[in-house]
Write a protein that holds these residues in place. Sequence first.
Motif, PDB file in Angstrom:
ATOM      1  N   THR A  95     -18.331 -44.175  52.883  1.00  0.00           N
ATOM      2  CA  THR A  95     -17.615 -44.279  54.159  1.00  0.00           C
ATOM      3  C   THR A  95     -17.077 -45.687  54.353  1.00  0.00           C
ATOM      4  N   LEU A  96     -17.916 -46.690  54.092  1.00  0.00           N
ATOM      5  CA  LEU A  96     -17.492 -48.079  54.259  1.00  0.00           C
ATOM      6  C   LEU A  96     -16.395 -48.446  53.267  1.00  0.00           C
ATOM      7  N   LYS A  97     -16.501 -47.947  52.045  1.00  0.00           N
ATOM      8  CA  LYS A  97     -15.494 -48.249  51.025  1.00  0.00           C
ATOM      9  C   LYS A  97     -14.136 -47.644  51.380  1.00  0.00           C
ATOM     10  N   GLN A  98     -14.156 -46.468  51.970  1.00  0.00           N
ATOM     11  CA  GLN A  98     -12.910 -45.775  52.284  1.00  0.00           C
ATOM     12  C   GLN A  98     -12.272 -46.249  53.594  1.00  0.00           C
ATOM     13  N   GLN A  99     -13.061 -46.985  54.406  1.00  0.00           N
ATOM     14  CA  GLN A  99     -12.549 -47.466  55.687  1.00  0.00           C
ATOM     15  C   GLN A  99     -12.803 -48.974  55.788  1.00  0.00           C
ATOM     16  N   ILE A 147     -11.683 -51.400  57.580  1.00  0.00           N
ATOM     17  CA  ILE A 147     -11.874 -51.989  58.903  1.00  0.00           C
ATOM     18  C   ILE A 147     -13.306 -51.787  59.377  1.00  0.00           C
ATOM     19  N   LEU A 148     -13.880 -50.640  59.054  1.00  0.00           N
ATOM     20  CA  LEU A 148     -15.265 -50.371  59.431  1.00  0.00           C
ATOM     21  C   LEU A 148     -16.212 -51.282  58.652  1.00  0.00           C
ATOM     22  N   ALA A 173     -17.996 -41.556  61.569  1.00  0.00           N
ATOM     23  CA  ALA A 173     -17.058 -42.092  60.573  1.00  0.00           C
ATOM     24  C   ALA A 173     -17.133 -41.339  59.253  1.00  0.00           C
ATOM     25  N   GLU A 200     -12.109 -40.075  60.541  1.00  0.00           N
ATOM     26  CA  GLU A 200     -11.649 -41.462  60.436  1.00  0.00           C
ATOM     27  C   GLU A 200     -10.899 -41.862  61.700  1.00  0.00           C
ATOM     28  N   SER A 235      -8.946 -44.586  64.248  1.00  0.00           N
ATOM     29  CA  SER A 235      -7.923 -45.611  64.045  1.00  0.00           C
ATOM     30  C   SER A 235      -8.570 -46.995  64.077  1.00  0.00           C
ATOM     31  N   LYS A 236      -7.835 -47.990  63.596  1.00  0.00           N
ATOM     32  CA  LYS A 236      -8.325 -49.369  63.637  1.00  0.00           C
ATOM     33  C   LYS A 236      -8.597 -49.797  65.070  1.00  0.00           C
ATOM     34  N   TYR A 278     -11.962 -48.366  66.270  1.00  0.00           N
ATOM     35  CA  TYR A 278     -13.118 -49.065  65.697  1.00  0.00           C
ATOM     36  C   TYR A 278     -13.309 -50.435  66.330  1.00  0.00           C
TER      37      TYR A 278
END
Length: 201
Positions: free
Chosen positions: A6-10, A12-13, A55, A59, A61-62, A65
């Motif tokens: 999840t962190l790798k794909q997002q 901003i997160l 998340a 997903e 939006s920026k 988050y």
Amino acid sequence: MTFITTLKQQPILLLLTIIYSAVFLFSAFDPISRAVWVAEILPALLILAGIFYMAARFEFSKTAYILMFIWLTLHTIGSKYTFADVPFDWFNNLIGSERNNFDRVAHFSIGFYAYPIAEYLIKTKKCSVPLAMAFGLFTLMSVAAGYEIVEWWYAAIAGGEEGIAFLGSQGDIWDAQKDMLCDTAGALSAVLLMLIQRKNG
């Protein structure tokens, strides 16, 4: 989807999580009251877990988050000092107030969660855009009222200085009502931001 995936794909997160981790460690080191820190940090960690849970399935939006992590950061800073004692003189002097208004700003920021709530409902087509925004607003108003009840309950049980520090009313008999107003104002601001973005998008 795993936590790492999840962190790798997002990105901003991931960035916001790294920043928040630093704030968390800062708050955990020698807080003014360990008991108040624990009581205050638990809701923040539950919200953080909820963000990660969502998340992995949706997903955001920026903007969503960033808005969610603003409150997490402010609340975690407040847990270190207790909200009445956060170094915030620059803001209090700016508005000409003798009261420490850090807690009011933090309450305003929790209203920002109306944005991701509405965004989720809109993107998943659960309801119309106006209804989604209204639901986000009213959800935050309900949570604000519920939290004030929990805050009163904990303060009554803890008693003494710890209870007073957790309550953070600073002698204001209308503190709970003003806090709920700040929550509502923050939620209205979040909904307005979404309206502006959708109009210009």
